[in-house]
Design a protein around this motif. Structure first.
Motif, mmCIF file in Angstrom:
data_model
loop_
_atom_site.group_PDB
_atom_site.id
_atom_site.type_symbol
_atom_site.label_atom_id
_atom_site.label_comp_id
_atom_site.label_asym_id
_atom_site.label_seq_id
_atom_site.Cartn_x
_atom_site.Cartn_y
_atom_site.Cartn_z
ATOM 1 N N GLN A 192 -54.467 30.207 4.865
ATOM 2 C CA GLN A 192 -55.112 31.438 5.322
ATOM 3 C C GLN A 192 -56.397 31.197 6.122
ATOM 4 O O GLN A 192 -57.098 32.154 6.461
ATOM 5 C CB GLN A 192 -55.426 32.380 4.144
ATOM 6 C CG GLN A 192 -54.285 32.635 3.191
ATOM 7 C CD GLN A 192 -53.153 33.437 3.810
ATOM 8 O OE1 GLN A 192 -53.376 34.200 4.746
ATOM 9 N NE2 GLN A 192 -51.947 33.293 3.269
ATOM 10 N N ASN A 193 -56.720 29.939 6.423
ATOM 11 C CA ASN A 193 -57.925 29.639 7.200
ATOM 12 C C ASN A 193 -57.600 29.606 8.700
ATOM 13 O O ASN A 193 -56.433 29.632 9.086
ATOM 14 C CB ASN A 193 -58.527 28.301 6.762
ATOM 15 C CG ASN A 193 -58.985 28.334 5.313
ATOM 16 O OD1 ASN A 193 -59.624 29.290 4.882
ATOM 17 N ND2 ASN A 193 -58.659 27.293 4.569
ATOM 18 N N SER A 194 -58.627 29.516 9.533
ATOM 19 C CA SER A 194 -58.409 29.566 10.984
ATOM 20 C C SER A 194 -59.259 28.525 11.705
ATOM 21 O O SER A 194 -59.991 28.844 12.638
ATOM 22 C CB SER A 194 -58.730 30.963 11.522
ATOM 23 O OG SER A 194 -60.065 31.328 11.203
ATOM 24 N N GLU A 195 -59.188 27.277 11.253
ATOM 25 C CA GLU A 195 -59.960 26.214 11.884
ATOM 26 C C GLU A 195 -59.420 25.905 13.288
ATOM 27 O O GLU A 195 -58.212 25.924 13.524
ATOM 28 C CB GLU A 195 -59.899 24.942 11.037
ATOM 29 C CG GLU A 195 -60.398 25.115 9.615
ATOM 30 C CD GLU A 195 -61.908 25.288 9.532
ATOM 31 O OE1 GLU A 195 -62.582 25.163 10.580
ATOM 32 O OE2 GLU A 195 -62.404 25.553 8.428
ATOM 33 N N ILE A 196 -60.308 25.608 14.216
ATOM 34 C CA ILE A 196 -59.913 25.296 15.595
ATOM 35 C C ILE A 196 -59.023 24.062 15.643
ATOM 36 O O ILE A 196 -58.068 23.989 16.421
ATOM 37 C CB ILE A 196 -61.152 25.097 16.483
ATOM 38 C CG1 ILE A 196 -61.922 26.415 16.631
ATOM 39 C CG2 ILE A 196 -60.767 24.564 17.854
ATOM 40 C CD1 ILE A 196 -63.221 26.296 17.403
ATOM 41 N N TYR A 197 -59.301 23.068 14.772
ATOM 42 C CA TYR A 197 -58.544 21.815 14.833
ATOM 43 C C TYR A 197 -57.078 21.974 14.435
ATOM 44 O O TYR A 197 -56.279 21.080 14.661
ATOM 45 C CB TYR A 197 -59.213 20.720 14.011
ATOM 46 C CG TYR A 197 -59.390 21.015 12.538
ATOM 47 C CD1 TYR A 197 -58.318 20.978 11.647
ATOM 48 C CD2 TYR A 197 -60.652 21.291 12.019
ATOM 49 C CE1 TYR A 197 -58.484 21.221 10.305
ATOM 50 C CE2 TYR A 197 -60.825 21.532 10.669
ATOM 51 C CZ TYR A 197 -59.745 21.492 9.817
ATOM 52 O OH TYR A 197 -59.914 21.741 8.478
ATOM 53 N N PHE A 198 -56.708 23.115 13.850
ATOM 54 C CA PHE A 198 -55.295 23.349 13.558
ATOM 55 C C PHE A 198 -54.458 23.352 14.835
ATOM 56 O O PHE A 198 -53.248 23.105 14.804
ATOM 57 C CB PHE A 198 -55.097 24.675 12.807
ATOM 58 C CG PHE A 198 -55.598 24.660 11.387
ATOM 59 C CD1 PHE A 198 -55.600 23.494 10.634
ATOM 60 C CD2 PHE A 198 -56.067 25.822 10.793
ATOM 61 C CE1 PHE A 198 -56.060 23.480 9.326
ATOM 62 C CE2 PHE A 198 -56.513 25.827 9.484
ATOM 63 C CZ PHE A 198 -56.521 24.656 8.744
ATOM 64 N N ASP A 199 -55.113 23.630 15.968
ATOM 65 C CA ASP A 199 -54.412 23.627 17.256
ATOM 66 C C ASP A 199 -53.888 22.240 17.619
ATOM 67 O O ASP A 199 -53.000 22.118 18.465
ATOM 68 C CB ASP A 199 -55.342 24.132 18.374
ATOM 69 C CG ASP A 199 -55.673 25.610 18.254
ATOM 70 O OD1 ASP A 199 -54.934 26.322 17.552
ATOM 71 O OD2 ASP A 199 -56.673 26.048 18.854
ATOM 72 N N LEU A 200 -54.429 21.201 17.002
ATOM 73 C CA LEU A 200 -53.968 19.844 17.267
ATOM 74 C C LEU A 200 -52.599 19.572 16.646
ATOM 75 O O LEU A 200 -51.903 18.641 17.053
ATOM 76 C CB LEU A 200 -54.976 18.823 16.712
ATOM 77 C CG LEU A 200 -56.396 18.880 17.272
ATOM 78 C CD1 LEU A 200 -57.317 17.958 16.468
ATOM 79 C CD2 LEU A 200 -56.401 18.473 18.740
ATOM 80 N N ALA A 201 -52.219 20.376 15.660
ATOM 81 C CA ALA A 201 -50.949 20.176 14.961
ATOM 82 C C ALA A 201 -49.781 20.721 15.777
ATOM 83 O O ALA A 201 -49.958 21.539 16.684
ATOM 84 C CB ALA A 201 -50.995 20.843 13.591
ATOM 85 N N ASP A 202 -48.575 20.280 15.415
ATOM 86 C CA ASP A 202 -47.369 20.742 16.102
ATOM 87 C C ASP A 202 -46.870 22.077 15.547
ATOM 88 O O ASP A 202 -46.241 22.859 16.254
ATOM 89 C CB ASP A 202 -46.264 19.687 15.954
ATOM 90 C CG ASP A 202 -46.682 18.342 16.522
ATOM 91 O OD1 ASP A 202 -46.828 18.236 17.750
ATOM 92 O OD2 ASP A 202 -46.881 17.392 15.729
ATOM 93 N N HIS A 203 -47.130 22.311 14.269
ATOM 94 C CA HIS A 203 -46.689 23.539 13.592
ATOM 95 C C HIS A 203 -47.748 23.933 12.568
ATOM 96 O O HIS A 203 -48.668 23.163 12.274
ATOM 97 C CB HIS A 203 -45.343 23.329 12.883
ATOM 98 C CG HIS A 203 -44.262 22.789 13.763
ATOM 99 N ND1 HIS A 203 -43.502 23.585 14.598
ATOM 100 C CD2 HIS A 203 -43.810 21.524 13.941
ATOM 101 C CE1 HIS A 203 -42.637 22.836 15.250
ATOM 102 N NE2 HIS A 203 -42.801 21.582 14.871
#
Length: 217
Positions: A192-203
């Motif tokens: 449920q978090n929204s860290e910017i670095y999640f964009d580095l993941a594929d899914h």
């Protein structure tokens, strides 16, 4: 060339199997403060991605203490974290059923963590998932921890699965980078978090209580 489906799912531990970040903060504060260390939010931002040995060395360089070896201090921190994990409610919701569903689809299951090896069994017992893992490993046994990919290469090797055929489930920037650098498909567990670095993941996976994502079919 046809891309073969993934054959293994490798899990990070802290923040993925259990909600333990607060335990590390508490244990480090208790142990290091007792040695005269003045812990600040500014410096803890640097230590969040370090191994326990690296954190201990970091604070020792800032506030050197006498009469107690660094490895003993490190073990004091680890022991306190183990106590907190064993006694507090910290298992990530849905994780057991999620892994069981992956096993039913014939995935090999691995664990690759920056945390010390002796914490792992406490975590797996707490979540009642020890029997579901085919291999567990810690960056404690590597020359470098995450974001270096070594611990993920070791996991894939012991699972006998090529890195390109591995899924990795991570929640931290250093972990995501480690898995990407290992050439694996990375799934960010956002919780449920929204860290910017999640964009580095594929899914992304928001919750383990949701049905198994289609990419695992």
């Amino acid at each position: 060339m046809e891309i073969k489906p993934a054959k293994a799912v490798i899990f990070d531990m802290d923040g993925v199997l259990i909600d333990s970040e607060k335990f590390w903060k508490q244990a480090e504060s208790e142990v290091f403060s007792s040695l005269g260390v003045k812990i600040t939010d500014e410096f803890t931002q640097f230590t969040q991605t370090m191994t326990t040995a690296e954190v201990t060395e970091f604070w020792y360089k800032k506030y050197p203490w006498d009469n107690i070896a660094l490895d003993i201090v490190e073990q004091q921190v680890i022991s306190r974290v183990i106590e907190l994990i064993a006694t507090e409610d910290c298992t990530i919701a849905g994780i057991k059923k999620f892994i069981e569903d992956l096993k039913s689809k014939q995935y090999k299951i691995g664990l690759a963590t920056n945390s010390p090896y002796r914490i792992i069994q406490t975590v797996l017992d707490k979540a009642e998932i020890a029997h579901l893992f085919d291999h567990i490993t810690s960056a404690e046994f590597e020359e470098h921890g995450k974001p270096h990919p070594a611990v993920y290469f070791t996991s894939a090797k012991n699972l006998k699965v090529d890195p390109q055929h591995c899924f990795v489930i991570e929640d931290s920037q250093s972990g995501i980078l480690a898995a990407k650098n290992a050439g694996m498909t990375v799934i960010a567990f956002t919780n449920q978090n929204s860290e910017i670095y999640f964009d580095l993941a594929d899914h992304r996976i928001i919750s383990f209580e949701d049905p198994l994502p289609a990419l695992f079919s």
